[in-house]
Motif scaffolding. Structure first.
Motif, PDB file in Angstrom:
ATOM      1  N   LYS A  43       3.115  14.343  47.635  1.00 42.57           N
ATOM      2  CA  LYS A  43       2.518  14.471  46.311  1.00 42.57           C
ATOM      3  C   LYS A  43       3.572  14.132  45.252  1.00 42.57           C
ATOM      4  CE  LYS A  43      -0.987  17.955  47.367  1.00 42.57           C
ATOM      5  NZ  LYS A  43      -1.538  19.297  47.014  1.00 42.57           N
ATOM      6  N   VAL A  44       3.177  13.302  44.299  1.00 40.81           N
ATOM      7  CA  VAL A  44       4.068  12.896  43.220  1.00 40.81           C
ATOM      8  C   VAL A  44       3.461  13.324  41.896  1.00 40.81           C
ATOM      9  CG1 VAL A  44       5.337  11.003  42.152  1.00 40.81           C
ATOM     10  CG2 VAL A  44       4.740  10.873  44.579  1.00 40.81           C
ATOM     11  N   GLY A  45       4.172  14.129  41.144  1.00 43.05           N
ATOM     12  CA  GLY A  45       3.715  14.527  39.821  1.00 43.05           C
ATOM     13  C   GLY A  45       4.005  13.416  38.831  1.00 43.05           C
ATOM     14  N   ILE A  46       2.955  12.908  38.191  1.00 35.96           N
ATOM     15  CA  ILE A  46       3.131  11.796  37.261  1.00 35.96           C
ATOM     16  C   ILE A  46       2.385  12.065  35.949  1.00 35.96           C
ATOM     17  CG2 ILE A  46       3.491  10.076  39.057  1.00 35.96           C
ATOM     18  CD1 ILE A  46       0.184  10.001  37.332  1.00 35.96           C
ATOM     19  N   VAL A  52       3.948   4.042  35.193  1.00 31.01           N
ATOM     20  CA  VAL A  52       3.833   4.357  36.617  1.00 31.01           C
ATOM     21  C   VAL A  52       2.935   3.370  37.370  1.00 31.01           C
ATOM     22  CG1 VAL A  52       4.296   6.802  36.258  1.00 31.01           C
ATOM     23  CG2 VAL A  52       1.921   6.001  36.273  1.00 31.01           C
ATOM     24  N   ALA A  53       2.561   2.272  36.749  1.00 30.94           N
ATOM     25  CA  ALA A  53       1.711   1.277  37.407  1.00 30.94           C
ATOM     26  C   ALA A  53       2.250   0.827  38.767  1.00 30.94           C
ATOM     27  CB  ALA A  53       1.508   0.065  36.481  1.00 30.94           C
ATOM     28  N   GLU A  72      -0.058  10.716  47.300  1.00 29.38           N
ATOM     29  CA  GLU A  72      -1.046  11.283  46.392  1.00 29.38           C
ATOM     30  C   GLU A  72      -0.405  11.496  45.029  1.00 29.38           C
ATOM     31  OE1 GLU A  72      -3.784  15.298  45.663  1.00 29.38           O
ATOM     32  OE2 GLU A  72      -2.699  15.048  47.561  1.00 29.38           O
ATOM     33  N   MET A  73      -0.978  10.855  44.012  1.00 26.88           N
ATOM     34  CA  MET A  73      -0.502  11.043  42.648  1.00 26.88           C
ATOM     35  C   MET A  73      -1.259  12.196  41.996  1.00 26.88           C
ATOM     36  SD  MET A  73       0.537   7.969  43.561  1.00 26.88           S
ATOM     37  CE  MET A  73      -0.661   6.662  43.325  1.00 26.88           C
ATOM     38  N   VAL A  74      -0.527  13.111  41.390  1.00 29.75           N
ATOM     39  CA  VAL A  74      -1.128  14.265  40.729  1.00 29.75           C
ATOM     40  C   VAL A  74      -0.757  14.201  39.251  1.00 29.75           C
ATOM     41  CG1 VAL A  74      -1.325  16.770  40.661  1.00 29.75           C
ATOM     42  CG2 VAL A  74      -0.891  15.617  42.845  1.00 29.75           C
ATOM     43  N   SER A  75      -1.759  14.073  38.391  1.00 31.80           N
ATOM     44  CA  SER A  75      -1.502  13.949  36.955  1.00 31.80           C
ATOM     45  C   SER A  75      -1.097  15.287  36.359  1.00 31.80           C
ATOM     46  CB  SER A  75      -2.751  13.429  36.231  1.00 31.80           C
ATOM     47  OG  SER A  75      -3.055  12.118  36.642  1.00 31.80           O
ATOM     48  N   ALA A  76      -0.120  15.233  35.460  1.00 31.77           N
ATOM     49  CA  ALA A  76       0.337  16.415  34.748  1.00 31.77           C
ATOM     50  C   ALA A  76       0.540  16.052  33.286  1.00 31.77           C
ATOM     51  CB  ALA A  76       1.634  16.940  35.356  1.00 31.77           C
ATOM     52  N   GLN A  77       0.707  17.052  32.449  1.00 34.03           N
ATOM     53  CA  GLN A  77       0.829  16.816  31.014  1.00 34.03           C
ATOM     54  C   GLN A  77       2.179  16.247  30.625  1.00 34.03           C
ATOM     55  OE1 GLN A  77      -1.560  16.997  28.886  1.00 34.03           O
ATOM     56  NE2 GLN A  77      -3.116  18.085  30.037  1.00 34.03           N
ATOM     57  N   THR A 273      -6.356  -0.190  35.094  1.00 30.93           N
ATOM     58  CA  THR A 273      -7.771   0.165  34.951  1.00 30.93           C
ATOM     59  C   THR A 273      -8.220   1.161  36.002  1.00 30.93           C
ATOM     60  OG1 THR A 273      -8.516  -1.696  36.325  1.00 30.93           O
ATOM     61  CG2 THR A 273      -8.262  -2.105  33.964  1.00 30.93           C
ATOM     62  N   THR A 274      -7.417   1.357  37.051  1.00 31.15           N
ATOM     63  CA  THR A 274      -7.807   2.271  38.126  1.00 31.15           C
ATOM     64  C   THR A 274      -7.424   3.722  37.848  1.00 31.15           C
ATOM     65  OG1 THR A 274      -5.767   1.977  39.418  1.00 31.15           O
ATOM     66  CG2 THR A 274      -7.554   0.392  39.795  1.00 31.15           C
ATOM     67  N   TYR A 275      -6.488   3.940  36.932  1.00 33.32           N
ATOM     68  CA  TYR A 275      -6.083   5.327  36.676  1.00 33.32           C
ATOM     69  C   TYR A 275      -5.979   5.680  35.194  1.00 33.32           C
ATOM     70  CZ  TYR A 275      -1.262   3.658  35.831  1.00 33.32           C
ATOM     71  OH  TYR A 275      -0.143   3.033  35.326  1.00 33.32           O
ATOM     72  N   THR A 276      -6.322   4.747  34.310  1.00 29.46           N
ATOM     73  CA  THR A 276      -6.389   5.025  32.873  1.00 29.46           C
ATOM     74  C   THR A 276      -7.712   4.482  32.337  1.00 29.46           C
ATOM     75  OG1 THR A 276      -5.507   2.934  31.999  1.00 29.46           O
ATOM     76  CG2 THR A 276      -3.900   4.578  32.770  1.00 29.46           C
ATOM     77  N   LYS A 277      -7.988   4.738  31.075  1.00 32.12           N
ATOM     78  CA  LYS A 277      -9.190   4.223  30.429  1.00 32.12           C
ATOM     79  C   LYS A 277      -8.891   2.969  29.612  1.00 32.12           C
ATOM     80  CE  LYS A 277     -11.325   8.815  30.124  1.00 32.12           C
ATOM     81  NZ  LYS A 277     -11.878   9.861  29.213  1.00 32.12           N
ATOM     82  N   ILE A 278      -7.720   2.383  29.842  1.00 30.54           N
ATOM     83  CA  ILE A 278      -7.323   1.191  29.106  1.00 30.54           C
ATOM     84  C   ILE A 278      -8.142  -0.005  29.586  1.00 30.54           C
ATOM     85  CG2 ILE A 278      -5.417  -0.359  28.542  1.00 30.54           C
ATOM     86  CD1 ILE A 278      -3.505   1.961  29.167  1.00 30.54           C
TER      87      ILE A 278
END
Length: 325
Positions: A43-46, A52-53, A72-77, A273-278
């Motif tokens: 698990k990678v906190g990103i 991080v692309a 596994e990428m785990v989004s954090a603030q 586009t796979t992990y942001t709304k850009i």
């Protein structure tokens, strides 16, 4: 978005307290067996940003799975969540800007950078961050920021430090710049509405602000050092001792991912586009960072010196060799 560095300082006691409260053996906690082959779940906190692309691109290309890593990428603030998460074994690795890592180190947090993350493009006017003002603003250059209010995503961190350096290099007085904390995604509207005089923005906020008529007056990263190392992937010092093979494999996979992203910028842009709304014009116009495979120690030494001058390290000096090499 929570406060990253002020939050980091506030959670240092928590980090130290939980340092020994994770799984007793992080070297074993992520391992499973599949068809007789050992696969390690990592698990990678990103923070889900442009930088991080390569991680997502490398996962897609199989650079991690080929080394027995199930990523596994785990989004954090931000660093305030990622750094204690790594130290407590919630994550095996994390992504953080280099100033936050220096601050954590001088506060005694047991972490170690293991591979590069992102760097400045080195192009003034075309970098991954910049200070923008309204089109009709009286601010014409970084020098003119003195006496004005500038929004940054986190107080007392890499943003304010490099903005001050841009002001200094332009002949202005950096001590007269007033910084206010604000999430990147709120900055374009705050600038347009006149709630701040200028805003230091990363992508895609910078491209969005430009589309609304904002004008760029400084590129702090590129002006501070054209090879400035902005962020790296790091782990706990415990994991480097208990499972050095995993650390080596992760670093090698990230290195291959960085090289591939640099060589295939169109694919790196599309993976956003796979992990942001850009999307749309913003996706096509935003600046991508540089993704060198190695950190630039000279640039980190300069960043540390600027941080010391800003009082970020409570009178201590970060040990860059221990942290980044």
């Amino acid at each position: 978005m929570q406060r990253r560095v002020l939050g980091l300082a506030a959670v240092v006691i928590t980090v130290v307290g939980v340092a020994g409260c994770g799984s007793s053996d992080p070297a074993e906690s992520g391992s499973t067996s599949s068809k007789g082959d050992k696969t390690t779940q990592v698990k990678v906190g990103i923070v889900p940003i442009v930088d991080v692309a390569p991680l997502y691109l490398g996962q897609k290309k199989g650079f991690f799975s080929s080394r027995g890593i199930q990523l596994e990428m785990v989004s954090a603030q931000g660093g305030a969540a990622i750094i204690p998460g790594v130290v407590s074994d919630q994550f095996q690795f994390g992504f953080s800007n280099t100033t936050s890592l220096m601050i954590a180190q001088v506060k005694g947090v047991p972490i170690k950078s293991v591979v590069n993350g992102s760097a400045s493009t080195g192009k003034v006017g075309a970098d991954v961050s910049g200070v923008a003002v309204k089109k009709d603003s009286s601010i014409k250059s970084a020098k003119d920021l003195a006496g004005h209010t500038v929004a940054v995503n986190t107080l007392q961190n890499i943003g304010s430090t490099t903005v001050r350096e841009s002001v200094r290099l332009a002949g202005g007085d950096p001590s007269k710049v007033k910084f206010v904390e604000m999430p990147f995604d709120q900055m374009p509207a705050a600038l347009e509405g006149g709630r701040v005089d200028a805003a230091w923005m990363g992508e895609p906020a910078l491209t969005i602000a430009k589309a609304q008529g904002a004008r760029l007056v400084a590129s702090p990263f590129a002006e501070t050092d054209p090879k400035l190392t902005l962020a790296t992937y790091f782990t706990s010092t415990k994991l480097t001792k208990q499972n050095p093979d995993l650390v080596k494999k992760f670093a090698a996979a990230v290195g291959e991912s960085l090289q591939y992203a640099n060589d295939h910028p169109d694919e790196a842009r599309q993976i956003l586009t796979t992990y942001t709304k850009i999307g749309g014009d913003v996706l096509n116009k935003l600046a991508l960072p540089s993704w060198p495979t190695d950190v630039d120690m000279a640039s980190l030494q300069k960043l540390a010196s600027l941080g010391e001058a800003d009082g970020l390290f409570d009178g201590k000096k970060p040990d860059l060799n221990a942290l980044f090499s």
